[in-house]
Scaffold this active site. Structure first.
Site, PDB file in Angstrom:
ATOM      1  N   GLU A  84       7.196 -14.154   3.938  1.00  0.00           N
ATOM      2  CA  GLU A  84       8.271 -14.812   3.192  1.00  0.00           C
ATOM      3  C   GLU A  84       8.515 -14.189   1.812  1.00  0.00           C
ATOM      4  OE1 GLU A  84       9.110 -19.117   4.408  1.00  0.00           O
ATOM      5  OE2 GLU A  84       7.044 -19.115   3.671  1.00  0.00           O
ATOM      6  N   HIS A 103       6.355 -20.460  -4.480  1.00  0.00           N
ATOM      7  CA  HIS A 103       6.785 -21.046  -3.209  1.00  0.00           C
ATOM      8  C   HIS A 103       5.622 -21.835  -2.622  1.00  0.00           C
ATOM      9  CE1 HIS A 103       8.226 -21.906   0.698  1.00  0.00           C
ATOM     10  NE2 HIS A 103       7.407 -21.056   1.291  1.00  0.00           N
ATOM     11  N   HIS A 105       4.163 -25.246   0.051  1.00  0.00           N
ATOM     12  CA  HIS A 105       4.348 -26.144   1.192  1.00  0.00           C
ATOM     13  C   HIS A 105       3.717 -27.505   0.885  1.00  0.00           C
ATOM     14  CE1 HIS A 105       4.132 -22.203   3.788  1.00  0.00           C
ATOM     15  NE2 HIS A 105       5.289 -22.315   3.151  1.00  0.00           N
ATOM     16  N   HIS A 173       9.852 -27.743   5.229  1.00  0.00           N
ATOM     17  CA  HIS A 173       9.111 -26.542   4.892  1.00  0.00           C
ATOM     18  C   HIS A 173       8.367 -26.679   3.553  1.00  0.00           C
ATOM     19  CE1 HIS A 173       9.399 -21.829   4.564  1.00  0.00           C
ATOM     20  NE2 HIS A 173       8.274 -22.299   4.067  1.00  0.00           N
TER      21      HIS A 173
HETATM   22 ZN   LIG Z   1       6.893 -21.045   3.252  1.00  0.00          ZN
END
Ligand SMILES: [Zn+2]
Length: 244
Positions: A84, A103, A105, A173
């Protein structure tokens, strides 16, 4: 190994901070075995640094890789890379003001990515959510996917959804948080998660919630950014010496 070629002090200091940021975000459970944090190169605005594919809690200087904005490694790289990484390249391309990106989760935040209840600023520490957090739904443009941001097109759509915001949720996500410095991006990631937890608690009280007004949020965000060195000093001290 990116740091072999580093000669300028700003980049070297930035990379050392990026290693600490990985540890800090893992310690705060914003990142676990997954998720990542990146830093735009202090020397070149068209490049950024991100770890190779590795759990953030164990990232060291040797694991950092320099990428161009197409998210290709600048030097030959045989190690596995994050699938990603396009999140980072495409946000840096669209947002020249952004110097660092997280980023995550986070399980605390994910419910707000799928609920019709929007994430809104509960308190001054989350003033950066003043205008709300957009929700990126990968299915809108790409139909059924594995939900991951694995190409330029996915990354560009996420960056477009983020717009000028500080944080964007990602349906089913997680989320991204950005900042004009690495400490600000780390702070926003931690407090996006904190705000989600507090909002859920406040919601469970059952009464009507009085969120920060957008202007209150903007004023609070401006004030907090002037004292960013205080939490950053604490977090980095703990990251360097976990027993302290
Ligand atoms: Zn991710």
């Amino acid at each position: 190994m990116a740091q072999d070629n580093i000669t300028d002090d700003a980049t070297r200091a930035g990379l050392e901070d990026l290693v600490l940021a990985n540890r800090i975000l893992a310690e705060n459970q914003v990142l676990d075995g997954f998720g990542h944090v990146s830093l735009r190169s202090p020397a070149r605005a068209d490049r950024y640094y991100l770890s190779r594919s590795l759990a953030p809690g164990i990232v060291t200087l040797e694991d950092l890789v320099e990428f161009d904005l197409d998210s290709n490694p600048v030097a030959a790289e045989k190690r596995k890379l994050y699938l990603e990484r396009f999140i980072h390249g495409e946000i840096y391309r669209r947002r020249p003001d952004v110097q660092a990106i997280v980023h995550s989760h986070s399980a605390t935040v994910v419910p707000f990515t799928v609920s019709s209840v929007p994430l809104k600023p509960i308190y001054h520490m989350a003033g950066f959510l003043a205008d709300g957090a957009p929700v990126f739904d990968i299915a809108e443009k790409f139909g059924h996917t594995d939900m991951l941001v694995t190409c330029h097109e996915h990354g560009a759509a996420l960056a477009e959804s983020l717009g000028e915001a500080a944080s964007s949720l990602m349906r089913g996500h997680g989320f991204v948080a950005v900042g004009s410095t690495l400490p600000i991006a780390v702070y926003r990631a931690i407090y996006t998660q904190q705000n989600a937890a507090l909002q859920e608690t406040a919601t469970n009280l059952g009464g009507e919630i009085r969120y920060l007004d957008p202007e209150e949020g903007r004023l609070a965000d401006r004030s907090i950014q002037t004292v960013m060195q205080r939490p950053w000093g604490l977090w980095t001290a703990r990251a360097k010496n976990p027993k302290a």
